[in-house]
Design an enzyme around this catalytic site. Structure first.
Site, PDB file in Angstrom:
ATOM      1  N   ASP A  92      11.111  -7.240   7.639  1.00 36.45           N
ATOM      2  CA  ASP A  92      10.775  -6.318   6.555  1.00 36.45           C
ATOM      3  C   ASP A  92      10.525  -4.909   7.068  1.00 36.45           C
ATOM      4  O   ASP A  92      10.338  -3.984   6.274  1.00 36.45           O
ATOM      5  CB  ASP A  92       9.550  -6.811   5.776  1.00 36.45           C
ATOM      6  CG  ASP A  92       8.333  -7.005   6.659  1.00 36.45           C
ATOM      7  OD1 ASP A  92       8.387  -7.858   7.557  1.00 36.45           O
ATOM      8  OD2 ASP A  92       7.328  -6.291   6.478  1.00 36.45           O
ATOM      9  N   ARG A 132       0.830  -1.207   0.000  1.00 35.17           N
ATOM     10  CA  ARG A 132       0.000   0.000   0.000  1.00 35.17           C
ATOM     11  C   ARG A 132       0.866   1.260   0.000  1.00 35.17           C
ATOM     12  O   ARG A 132       0.481   2.306   0.518  1.00 35.17           O
ATOM     13  CB  ARG A 132      -0.956   0.011   1.184  1.00 35.17           C
ATOM     14  CG  ARG A 132      -0.306  -0.061   2.559  1.00 35.17           C
ATOM     15  CD  ARG A 132      -1.349   0.190   3.629  1.00 35.17           C
ATOM     16  NE  ARG A 132      -0.815  -0.002   4.965  1.00 35.17           N
ATOM     17  CZ  ARG A 132      -1.454   0.341   6.075  1.00 35.17           C
ATOM     18  NH1 ARG A 132      -2.633   0.923   5.989  1.00 35.17           N
ATOM     19  NH2 ARG A 132      -0.932   0.120   7.254  1.00 35.17           N
TER      20      ARG A 132
END
Length: 471
Positions: free
Chosen positions: A255, A94
């Site tokens: 991440d 996103r």
């Protein structure tokens, strides 16, 4: 003489590796673009403070390319361990890398987005961000910067006019697109992906890119080992900064760990009211994996995953030695940062360590409010009486702090106000409620002003080199 204004200096360094680390994408076409927050303090450092609001919206709401920077957004590819489970099905879902530039120190800076639409990695998500999530990120980044934590900065928030449905807050809710400014979006998970796919040549290219643009070093035969050692030191300082600030990130997956040691991407964050090792930020962290007192362990674990990835192109024993730099760097940074927040001048290593040990023991034993402690004891002298400081549990700290002299900035007016500036969950919710119920942004604006005043009172950190110092 007045300082020369910073001119916008575009960059496109990511194009050196874009063929294997990114995919071109397009931003969502939002029905509205209402500017809610522009960080002119950060914009001054990259030469964009002169933009009109209309131009700002065009670039950071409609994503018209910045002159000379990237011609189109790039969604970055990466894998990562999420709560210690490897996930190869992630990436920028996103958000995207919108542009790059150089700041007033010559550092390469990224404009990264959150809530800018779907990408090839969105899976079942809608690629959007709630306005509440954007407001929370403003508060997190402003508070962390003020407390000396190397962090991304919320550069822009624009309300987008869509009604979003979420399971963890009243729906439909308002939407936003956020732009963050930070020193790169290369993550530990970026290396994990290449290692998992067996892309050794690309892994070497990513190491070379990282050394060149984030640490001003050349590749060389020992490049992967040197990079890992540098990342170990930077992430150790970040972990120590979290502890000193009383901050709980909430989701320290691999991440979410930037190789420059600059914290970013704030979801279920919290500031711990007390020095409570078991305090967690995320309701879904039932095991306390990322609890306040386990954050250094979590970041070190992620660092080991980077070493495993780099073992594809470097000697494992040398990589293990590089990982071992984390522990000493963390211990040194904890002492340095605790003395900085306390506002005392270091004496010698032995006395400094004894003071920090006594301070932490007293904070744990009494569970006195963390922000109040640092406010009350600024400069090493008790400024406000409290029953928490009167008992035997604080006696060793009183003895240990007595020889320390205060730093020069204890006279800032902030230290004479009734109490400290804090950022606990109840106030976050109150600030949001005024926006949600009345579209009243006054409380948020006032809080940002208060936070920045507190930051000025503490003074800037000086131990972060130019590759990691965000503020």
């Amino acid at each position: 003489m007045a300082a020369t204004p910073q001119a916008f200096t575009p960059a496109r360094a990511i194009e050196e590796i874009a063929d294997f680390i990114a995919d071109p994408v397009e931003a969502a076409d939002f029905p509205e673009a209402r500017l809610r927050f522009r960080n002119d303090r950060a914009a001054t450092e990259v030469g964009l403070d002169g933009l009109t609001d209309e131009a700002w919206i065009e670039h950071f709401g409609r994503f018209v390319p910045l002159p000379g920077s990237l011609p189109h957004p790039l969604a970055l590819r990466y894998h990562g361990h999420q709560f210690r489970v490897y996930n190869p099905d992630i990436g920028d879902g996103r958000g995207f890398l919108f542009g790059q530039c150089r700041d007033l120190n010559g550092r390469l800076m990224d404009f990264g987005t959150k809530g800018s639409g779907t990408t090839p990695y969105s899976r079942f998500g809608d690629g959007r961000l709630t306005l509440k999530g954007a407001v929370r990120e403003i508060l997190a980044t402003e508070m962390l910067e003020a407390l000396g934590v190397p962090t991304s900065r919320t550069f822009s928030v624009i309300e987008t006019g869509e009604k979003l449905h979420r399971g963890d807050e009243p729906s439909p809710t308002r939407s936003a697109v956020l732009v963050r400014l930070n020193h790169g979006h290369i993550r530990i998970g970026s290396f994990q992906r290449l290692a998992t796919l067996g892309q050794r040549a690309e892994l070497e290219r990513l190491v070379a890119y990282s050394l060149k643009h984030y640490f001003d070093e050349h590749m060389g035969g020992d490049g992967p080992v040197r990079l890992l050692g540098l990342v170990a030191e930077r992430t150790a300082r970040m972990a120590a900064a979290f502890m000193t600030a009383g901050f709980v990130h909430g989701v320290l997956n691999s991440d979410n760990i930037n190789i420059t040691g600059e914290s970013f991407d704030y979801g279920p964050w919290r500031f711990a009211p007390t020095f409570d090792a078991g305090f967690t930020a995320a309701y879904f962290d039932s095991s306390g994996l990322y609890a306040f007192g386990r954050q250094a362990e979590a970041i070190h674990w992620d660092l080991v995953q980077l070493a495993i990835a780099l073992a594809e192109i470097a000697d494992s024993d040398a990589l293990a030695e590089a990982v071992d730099r984390f522990g000493p760097a963390y211990r040194n940074a904890i002492v340095d940062r605790m003395l900085w927040r306390l506002g005392v001048v270091p004496i010698d290593n032995g006395s400094n360590v004894v003071l920090v040990q006594a301070m932490e023991a007293a904070l744990v034993a009494t569970q006195c409010p963390l922000d109040e402690f640092f406010f009350d004891w600024r400069g090493g002298d008790l400024r406000r009486e409290s029953p928490a400081y009167a008992g035997d549990k604080f006696a060793p700290f009183r003895v240990a702090v007595a020889p320390f002299a205060p730093v020069a900035d204890t006279g800032h007016p902030y230290w004479s106000q009734p109490g400290p500036c804090s950022m606990h969950i109840d106030e976050v919710e109150d600030i949001w409620a005024q926006i949600a119920d009345c579209d009243d942004w006054t409380a948020l604006e006032t809080k940002v002003t208060e936070i920045r005043r507190m930051g000025a009172a503490h003074g800037l950190r000086h131990d972060n080199d130019k590759s990691t110092n965000a503020g």
